[in-house]
Each structure stands twice: as C-alpha cells, then as structure tokens.
Design a protein around this motif. Structure first.
Motif, PDB file in Angstrom:
ATOM      1  N   PHE A 103      23.698  -0.128  26.559  1.00 52.86           N
ATOM      2  CA  PHE A 103      22.300   0.138  26.910  1.00 52.86           C
ATOM      3  C   PHE A 103      22.207   1.387  27.797  1.00 52.86           C
ATOM      4  O   PHE A 103      21.392   2.293  27.548  1.00 52.86           O
ATOM      5  N   LEU A 104      23.052   1.423  28.835  1.00 55.38           N
ATOM      6  CA  LEU A 104      23.010   2.548  29.770  1.00 55.38           C
ATOM      7  C   LEU A 104      23.405   3.859  29.085  1.00 55.38           C
ATOM      8  O   LEU A 104      22.764   4.894  29.263  1.00 55.38           O
ATOM      9  N   PHE A 105      24.478   3.777  28.299  1.00 49.53           N
ATOM     10  CA  PHE A 105      24.964   4.970  27.607  1.00 49.53           C
ATOM     11  C   PHE A 105      23.885   5.534  26.684  1.00 49.53           C
ATOM     12  O   PHE A 105      23.554   6.716  26.714  1.00 49.53           O
ATOM     13  N   TRP A 106      23.327   4.657  25.880  1.00 55.59           N
ATOM     14  CA  TRP A 106      22.281   5.027  24.931  1.00 55.59           C
ATOM     15  C   TRP A 106      21.096   5.644  25.675  1.00 55.59           C
ATOM     16  O   TRP A 106      20.551   6.673  25.252  1.00 55.59           O
ATOM     17  N   HIS A 160      13.355   3.317  25.280  1.00 64.05           N
ATOM     18  CA  HIS A 160      12.391   2.436  24.624  1.00 64.05           C
ATOM     19  C   HIS A 160      12.969   1.766  23.394  1.00 64.05           C
ATOM     20  O   HIS A 160      12.361   0.898  22.810  1.00 64.05           O
ATOM     21  N   ILE A 161      14.139   2.236  22.939  1.00 58.94           N
ATOM     22  CA  ILE A 161      14.820   1.578  21.827  1.00 58.94           C
ATOM     23  C   ILE A 161      16.045   0.825  22.324  1.00 58.94           C
ATOM     24  O   ILE A 161      16.342  -0.270  21.867  1.00 58.94           O
TER      25      ILE A 161
END
Lengths: 108, 337
Positions: free
Chosen positions: B301-304, B312-313
C-alpha cells in the motif's frame, strides 16, 4: 495360581504377545490372559494398567480412542515397531532364562 | 456398580489429581463395568461380582508409582515463580498446576487491570471531550490559550499510557494464564465455573449498558442542536454538545472494557471460546499467516502510494489482503480436517 512376584518381569511380554494378535483394550486383554492360562494366572487390574502406562511411556504401544457398543469411547492399544523389537528381546531373554534355570531343576 | 465406583474413587484418593490420573480412572472404570456385566451374565450375583472385582483389583501403589513417576512433588507454594509441575499438555510439555489460591489472585489482579485499562482509555477519550469543550469556552483565544486544550489532551494521553504500562507490569506474573500454559484440577475448575456463572449476569448487564450508551450518544447532538436553535447562547454552547457526547462515549467504553476484561478472564481460566486448546494449533498457524500478510499488504500500500501516488486505488490492497487471509485460513482448515 502363579504369584505375581515370579511373573513380574514378563507382564509386559504377555501383553505385547496379545497385542501382536491385534489391537485390544484393558478388559479384553485381562480376559484373554485368564482364558489362555486356564485361570493359572489372573493379572490384577493395577498390574495391567501400570503395565499399559509403562509400555506407552516407553513407546512400545500406542493408545487411541475406539467405540464400544454403547457408544462411549474406550481406549484401545496397538503395538508399535519398538514394541515388537522389545518383545523379541524379551522372548530371547526368556529362552535363555529357561535354559539356565532348567539346569538347576531336577526330580527328587 | 455404585460400590465399585466408590471403591475406585477411594483407591484413587492416594493418587494426586492430574489429567493422566483422571483419564486412567475413567478407563479403569469403563473396563470394570464390562467385567461386572460379564460376571452377572455368567450367573454371578451382585455380591459375588463385586467381590471378584475388588479382590482382583490389586494394589493401588503399583499405579501410584507409574502415574507419579514423572510428576515432581506438590509443593504448595504461593510464590508464582516457584510453581509445582504436574500433568502434561497435548504436546507433552510439563505444565504448572494452578491452585485455587492462584486463581483468586489472578482474578483480583485482572479486576484491577480492568479498572486501570478502562480508566486509561476513559482518560484519553474524556481528554478529547474536554479539549472540545475548552475550544468552545474560548473562541478566538490567542497564545497559550490556543494550544491549552491540545496540551490538556496530551497530558491525559501521557497519563493513560503510564497507566497502561503500570497495569501491564502488574499482570506480568500471570502471563502463563493468558497463554493457557497451565493445568487446572477438576475441583478448582468447578469453583471457577461457579464464579463465572455468577458473574455472567453482571457481565451481560455491563455489555448492554455500554452498547446502549454508545447508541444513545448521537441523540445528544440531535436533541441538543434542536433545542439550541434560536437560543442566544447558541454560539457558546454549540461546542459543549459534541463534548458531552464524547464524554458519554468515554463512559460507555470504560464500562465495556471493564466488564469485557472481567468476562474474558474466566474464559482464559476455563479455556473457553477463543482460548480453547483445540484451537490453539490453528491459532498459531493463522497468527503466523496474519503476521506475514498484513505487514506485506501495508508495505505494498505504502509503496504503491508513494511511488505512483495512487492512494485512491492502493487502499484496495487491504480488503484484498483480508480476503486472501480468509482463503488461506480456510484452506488450512480444509487440509487439517
């Protein structure tokens, strides 16, 4: 009736012999001993169950829960490979013992 | 048969309580029952059958030696660090035996912990409530007065954390109860079961009270604002309304934590619900899986988010992780059974 002192070393052997025929439980083993020896040897309950305990602790038998006719669980025992080896050793030991003692037995 | 049961019980008095001894007693009784039935079937009278069974029972000392051989002696010590060991768990470890005395000590300590933790959480939420109220009292303040409410909240949080650390330390001695690494004799178990039953209504009342307060809490702003419309103090009081609501929630949470902690103490002692031994193995695996999946999900999640900026995705990682976790646990359960 044989005294339990004499037979003490071979209680385990007797039980293992019967378990070789197939898995069994407390009362059935006790009954078989009585029948096979024609009442000459009746193994006490405490002797029987302490033997089961000892045999299981040493890994010579395994216990599992099986069903009895009325639906309750009953503890069944089965002999393990370790038990089979131990049984063989005890049989050898008895043959040797028999040989040795027989040398001192005579008719008088 | 009654006579035989009594005979067996009196013989087993010489043998100390342990799961092994219980199991042995049951097994012997079951076999004696069969022997009794067979003797009766073969024409023996009740007296004869009982006589035969008792005379062929043997010497209880034989069993005593076998069953007690691996048990160290029962030193009735009250110091939690010098436990006596008896009995074994399914994995064959030697577990300490918990005495009734220790159970009472644990319950007392647990109750105090429940109060402390509840009070700590209450302080935090109530601190937020006070903070909101203070803002209401001093609109347009400057300098220190502006940050005073925040400072107050931080002080409350600090105090609460101090309380949490303190109460955790006090429960240190009872970690073995939390882990379930103990054996309880049947007599002690009965006492605990009784206490649990007598506590149950209070626990239920606590849960109901807490939940109801939480549900009614939103009524405060709903009615409060309606009453205040058109009132000339509307400006001043408008901050008190959410403040009161938060305070009510704080009280509700305290009640829930307090009664919940007390209830779960009994569950831990009696190894009920989520503390049941059967589930332990499964819990170990599911915990291991969870401790891998969710940090991994957070990392993704953090990397993305940081690299691609698609916050938001990227949040979708979490529900996906949850579903995956559920799938893996289901698969494990299917394999196991």
């Amino acid at each position: 009736m044989i005294s339990s002192d004499i037979i003490r070393g071979y209680n385990d052997t007797i039980i293992l012999n019967l378990l070789l025929e197939g898995d069994s439980y407390g009362y059935e083993i006790s009954k078989q001993i009585r029948q096979i020896t024609a009442e000459e040897y009746v193994m006490k309950e405490t002797t029987l169950y302490s033997a089961f305990n000892r045999l299981e602790k040493n890994g010579y038998i395994e216990s599992y829960d099986g069903d009895r006719s009325q639906g309750n669980k009953r503890t069944y025992y089965k002999i393990t490979n370790g038990g089979i080896n131990y049984y063989r050793d005890k049989c050898d030991e008895w043959r040797l013992t028999k040989q040795v003692i027989n040398k001192f037995i005579k008719e008088i | 048969m009654e006579t035989i049961i009594n005979y067996l019980e009196s013989m087993f008095k010489r043998i100390s309580d342990s799961p092994e001894a219980s199991r042995l007693k049951k097994e012997i009784l079951s076999n004696l029952e069969e022997k009794y039935e067979e003797l009766k079937r073969n024409g023996k009278s009740e007296h004869e059958a009982i006589g035969i069974i008792i005379s062929e029972f043997g010497n209880i000392d034989e069993l005593l030696n076998e069953v007690e051989r691996d048990n160290q002696s029962y030193a009735q010590s009250h110091a939690p660090n010098s436990r006596s060991f008896s009995g074994s768990s399914d994995t064959g470890e030697k577990l300490p035996v918990i005495s009734l005395e220790e159970v009472r000590e644990y319950l007392t300590a647990n109750r105090k912990m429940a109060q402390l933790v509840g009070a700590g959480v209450f302080l935090i939420i109530f601190g937020a409530s006070l903070m909101v109220a203070l803002y209401g009292l001093m609109p347009g303040a400057t300098g220190f007065a502006q940050v005073a409410p925040v400072v107050l909240l931080l002080v409350m949080i600090g105090a609460a954390v101090g309380i949490f650390i303190y109460s955790d330390q006090r429960m240190e001695d009872y970690k073995f109860v939390e882990r379930g690494s103990f054996y309880m004799t049947d007599s002690v178990k009965n006492h605990v079961e009784q206490e649990r039953k007598s506590y149950q209504p209070k626990g239920l009342a606590g849960t109901i009270a807490g939940v109801c307060l939480c549900i009614f809490a939103p009524l405060i702003p709903l009615t409060g604002y309606a009453l205040l419309e058109g009132n000339r103090y509307e400006e001043n009081y408008s901050y008190f309304i959410p403040s009161v609501m938060i305070a009510v929630i704080a009280a509700a949470v305290f009640i829930l934590i307090y009664s919940g902690t007390k209830s779960s103490a009994y569950d831990k002692l009696l190894k009920l619900k989520e503390f049941a031994v059967v589930d332990k193995q499964r819990n170990k695996v599911t915990n291991a899986v969870a401790s891998i999946i969710f940090p991994l999900a957070t990392a993704i999640f953090l990397f993305w988010g940081f690299v691609f900026g698609d916050w938001h995705i990227s949040w979708v990682v979490f529900p996906c992780a949850g579903i995956l976790y559920g799938i893996l646990c289901g698969v494990y359960q299917a394999i196991k059974s």
